[in-house]
Enzyme design. Sequence first.
Site, short mmCIF file in Angstrom:
data_model
loop_
_atom_site.label_atom_id
_atom_site.label_comp_id
_atom_site.label_asym_id
_atom_site.label_seq_id
_atom_site.Cartn_x
_atom_site.Cartn_y
_atom_site.Cartn_z
N TRP A 112 13.97 3.25 6.60
CA TRP A 112 14.32 3.94 5.00
C TRP A 112 14.92 3.85 4.45
O TRP A 112 14.90 3.83 2.61
CB TRP A 112 14.03 5.17 5.42
CG TRP A 112 14.10 6.86 3.99
CD1 TRP A 112 13.10 7.17 4.20
CD2 TRP A 112 14.52 7.13 3.96
NE1 TRP A 112 13.37 7.94 2.77
CE2 TRP A 112 14.04 7.73 2.90
CE3 TRP A 112 16.16 6.98 3.93
CZ2 TRP A 112 14.95 8.83 2.26
CZ3 TRP A 112 17.44 7.41 2.64
CH2 TRP A 112 16.47 8.93 1.64
N HIS A 113 15.92 3.81 4.29
CA HIS A 113 17.38 3.52 3.37
C HIS A 113 16.87 1.98 2.47
O HIS A 113 17.52 1.68 1.89
CB HIS A 113 18.17 2.87 4.10
CG HIS A 113 19.24 4.56 3.96
ND1 HIS A 113 18.41 5.32 5.76
CD2 HIS A 113 20.12 5.51 4.07
CE1 HIS A 113 19.58 6.14 6.34
NE2 HIS A 113 19.97 6.52 5.36
N GLY A 114 16.20 0.71 3.16
CA GLY A 114 16.08 -0.72 1.84
C GLY A 114 15.23 -0.80 2.97
O GLY A 114 14.96 -1.60 3.80
#
Lengths: 488, 338
Positions: free
Chosen positions: A325-327
């Site tokens: 989700w962060h990247g």
Amino acid sequence: MTFHSLDFLVFFVVVTTVYWRLSHGAQNWFLLVASYLFYGWVTPWFCLLLGGTTLVDWWVAQKMDPAAPASGTRWSRRTWLVVSLVSNLTVLGFFKYFNFFIDSVQAAMASAGLEASLPVLRIVLPVGISFYTFQSLSYTIDVYRGRLRASGSLRDFALFVAFFPQLVAGPIERAEALLPRVQHPRVFNLVVARDALVLMAWGFFKKLVIADNVGIIANRVFAMKDPGFEMLWAGVFAFGLQIFADFSAYTDIARGCARWLGFDLMKNFEHPYLALSPSDFWRRWHISLSSWFRDYLYIPLGGSRRGLPRTLVNILITFVISGLWHGAAWNFALWGAYHGLLLVGERTWGALRGVGRHPGRQRVPAWRVVPQWALMYVLVHIGWLLFREADAAMLWRDLTLVPGTAPLAERQAGLYLFLVAFTLSLPLWAHSLWTVWQGRSYSDRPVVREAEVPTRTIVWQALAVGVMFATILVLRSRTSLDFIYFAF
Amino acid sequence: MAILAVALAVPLIWHPVMARLSSRAVEPSYLPALEASRERIAFRPDPIKDLQRLRPSYVFIGDSMLGTRIDAGYLAGLLGQDVAMLARAGTGSAYWYLSFKNYLVASGERPKVTFFFFRDLNMTDPLFRLTGPFRWSLDEVAQPEEPALNDVIASRRQGAWFRVHGAVNRAYNVDRANAWMERQLYDWPTRLWTDDEPARRAWLETMTFETMGLERLRPMTDADVQATVDAEADFARTMPQSVLPLIIDLAKQHGMKVCFVRVQRRPVGNTPPAQSPRMQEYMRDFKAYVEAEGMFLHDDTGDPMQTLAMYEDGDHIGRAHRQRYTRQFRATLHPLFR
């Protein structure tokens, strides 16, 4: 528009001034327009995506509200939920993960000896897409589950999704908490506004004085091709401070702005660097995201209800996805998997010792607090190295470094950078320890009536804002960096 | 309102606090259009003596674009004449102008040609690398008063925002407090290994430019790539408010020749970076102006010999290719080296 810009200062003063002169309905319209203006300030077409997500989820929720007269069968409601999931995740997947997917396929084919030239698009990642997509998704899932009635007002729902203080970097609010605030009249409260001013000043202080200054150290170290052990870990230490100060600053400013407008946003951080165990850390770090994953992924996967082995698998799945989700990069997946493994270790250790399903919530004996805190601090920072280092070869090199092997000048430089970063972080530590001493955060103070606020409190608030303003004027970094979580 | 009034009043405390704590001599700024009085680093005269001792035929002035391109010793060997470098990483055109004026011109030496290396709009952007940490390096090349440069800066800071900024700085004594606080913050750890101030400064310089210098950076496409703002590519508008006319006037006064060298930004693949029509027009105007003044302009952009393989991080040339660049530079500009 970013919080630490002159544009935002003018925008916020104008919005707040006009807002409290309007009726409730007009306030919502005004805030909605202001939120879209805020979001589209630099890149107006981002608003189309935000509007599209809003329209689809509002419409889908109308169709599957179990309490609505026109709601269909369970099967048709499930179909509508799938429409919401597919539309949201397709948009998110395209903008965030398309090139990552193509690169990964290409790399896999190359490692199998197959040469392929797949199309790579120049895709601009819309700011905040991961945040508002998850916020909107939580609404449709809650409506599907029957926990929430669908909002009849498109305006109110659109404001819930686009509410500018938390639009681009959270906290990811739940509809059951934020929508009622949107739907009901709000009253200006001077006590709350004063508290909010202190919270915002603290946010700006953390961003401009701490995060941006230690960020320069972290960026410089991570730009080096062969830092020694001491230099590298000084950089990791600086990055750990930067990401916390930066992200929690955004949350504080967002919460402060929201309070000025009569809204109360959830806390996103609870002094995470005081955590004593992995599960404790995740109860303190990015709380709105970890609780989102808990409620909408971990528990639907079975949570801890299906025995220890399945629980451990569920934890790992949840954390790998949370990492991604962060990247769109493997280092984020690795970071997620690493934290998943820490939790798996904690759960397994707890099961072996027979201390139940939540060993992290057991009371820690006094003699163990400091060593356990230090261990957790180190483990979290190993995680930050995985998070920050995108180059696999460099990561391997970094993890195999040995202390004391770099030249003296470099070891001294590492110590120097560590000390500068530590000095800058002193207010953060002081704030955490003060909170521990007080037993609650400043922002958790109960709301009281204006007449009940002692003058002493107001004087302290004014002095606190003044001291932070004075320090920002003098020590703010001349190199202004974007909020890190804008990239997610 | 009361809370805001108190909050705005508290920073006034910097005046008495600095009067007590900032024990060094506080001097009026040489750029009053930019900042108020503050502690400053003394002018460093050593390069004047170095120039007088070396008596160079060619002098190069610039930042890391120059430092990573020209190998002075190698070029001197090729030419059989001495070459001097006045290069410092992280500097801008204000620093280059002051180096030229206060070092080269002041030394009395008159090299055959003085080269200024720059990227895109640097020569007409005097505010580039002027404030924040960059002011310390500027201190070392500035005299107590720099009226010509101050006029240039003043002409760039006439908007309402600059006036507000200046008023806030003066009201709260920000420049002096900032200079003092930053020095305390960044100096105190070095006291752990030495009490001697020059030794501390030397240690910090070594850390910045060697231990963590350009040679130690990873090859990164976007490191130190300064994005060019196309809207600023207006030579007719920006040139009069820049140090460019000052450099040319000074050179003419002292019978010196100056050549401005625009370096090529990092190629994309093996093709030079794209040039917007505005940027192309800017460079045409630049060349016409410089040549009309009897000086030279050389633009590396589009040179097929400068391939991506030569670049290390950002727009810097790798150490292994420095001599190759120097050789090519000499060959391309051989009329100036005769």
